[in-house]
Design an enzyme around this catalytic site. Structure first.
Site, PDB file in Angstrom:
ATOM      1  N   SER A 138       0.859  -1.192   0.000  1.00  0.00           N
ATOM      2  CA  SER A 138       0.000   0.000   0.000  1.00  0.00           C
ATOM      3  C   SER A 138       0.887   1.231   0.000  1.00  0.00           C
ATOM      4  CB  SER A 138      -0.892   0.012   1.251  1.00  0.00           C
ATOM      5  OG  SER A 138      -1.481   1.273   1.448  1.00  0.00           O
ATOM      6  N   TYR A 151      -2.314  -0.464  10.236  1.00  0.00           N
ATOM      7  CA  TYR A 151      -2.371  -0.818   8.819  1.00  0.00           C
ATOM      8  C   TYR A 151      -1.049  -0.471   8.124  1.00  0.00           C
ATOM      9  CZ  TYR A 151      -4.004  -0.996   3.979  1.00  0.00           C
ATOM     10  OH  TYR A 151      -4.147  -1.284   2.644  1.00  0.00           O
TER      11      TYR A 151
END
Length: 254
Positions: A138, A151
């Site tokens: 990501s 995350y």
């Protein structure tokens, strides 16, 4: 070009969103797709879509955070050519507001889950003499994202593991790369907005869309297209790289 005819591909989290788009495109390009998914209803829907389009796929009920389950599934599948580590969960919170329980949950699915699949898949790829691994990272692994502490931690680990695997297994003919998407419009995004911004869905969706310089979110199919290239023979000279798919977010978001 970009044919996967005769290849066996494992896609984790293939029941929805990016994982479904990858599974469907890989099947369209000739791969037999093995979907590892905790949500069996979602997996069945993906399988149905693939079969309706003339592709071949099979779903396996699997919690990627449980190594015993993962090894059993990979042993049942047998020889593979491609692994796509896509399964993952998100979490909203800062370092000072993220509970130990939430931190562990994100770690167990996003980091340990990817490791478990690597652990199970790599011996099979070595036995085949070649193979491709694609990890879903990501932009949170590269830039600071507000309220995404756990995350970001997990995706930073995916980024680092990609480089390590690429280095360690190059001599075995295994390539390993990662993709780092910015915000992609998936059912998860819609659910997140509905849950946290009831009554403001349209406003928040517009705000999140415009956080990418191009003015919109990415599409799962766009991630799948890059995944197909990186897992195809045409990308045979590519390993140990991360590919931001971010609508200009990293370089142009001034």
């Amino acid at each position: 070009m970009f044919s996967l005819n005769g290849k066996s591909a494992v896609v984790t989290g293939g029941g929805s969103g990016i994982g479904r788009a990858i599974s469907m495109l890989f099947a369209k390009q000739g791969a037999y797709v093995h979907i590892l998914e905790l949500n069996q209803d979602a997996a069945s829907e993906t399988i149905s879509k693939i079969e309706q389009s003339g592709g071949q796929a099979k779903a396996y009920s699997c919690d990627v955070s449980k190594q015993v389950q993962v090894i059993e599934v990979f042993n049942a599948i047998g020889a593979i050519d491609v692994l796509v580590n896509n399964a993952g969960i998100a979490h909203v919170g800062k370092a000072g507001t993220t509970t130990e329980e939430d931190f562990d949950k994100v770690y167990n699915v996003n980091v340990k889950g990817a490791y478990n699949c690597l652990y199970a898949a790599i011996p099979l790829l070595i036995k085949s003499g070649k193979g491709v691994i694609l990890n879903m990272a990501s932009i949170a692994a590269i830039v600071g994202i507000t309220d995404r502490f756990a995350y970001s931690m997990s995706k930073g680990a995916i980024y680092a593991m990609t480089l390590s695997v690429a280095r360690d297994y190059m001599a075995d003919g295994i390539r390993c790369n990662s993709i780092s998407p910015a915000r992609v419009h998936t059912p998860f995004v819609d659910g997140f907005i509905a849950k946290n911004y009831a009554g403001k869905e349209k406003e928040i969706f517009e705000k999140l869309s415009k956080s990418q310089p191009v003015g919109r979110m990415g599409k799962p199919e766009e991630v799948a297209a890059l995944a197909l290239y990186l897992c195809s023979d045409e990308a045979g000279f590519i390993t140990g790289n991360d590919y931001p798919l971010d609508g200009g977010f990293i370089k142009l978001n001034n």
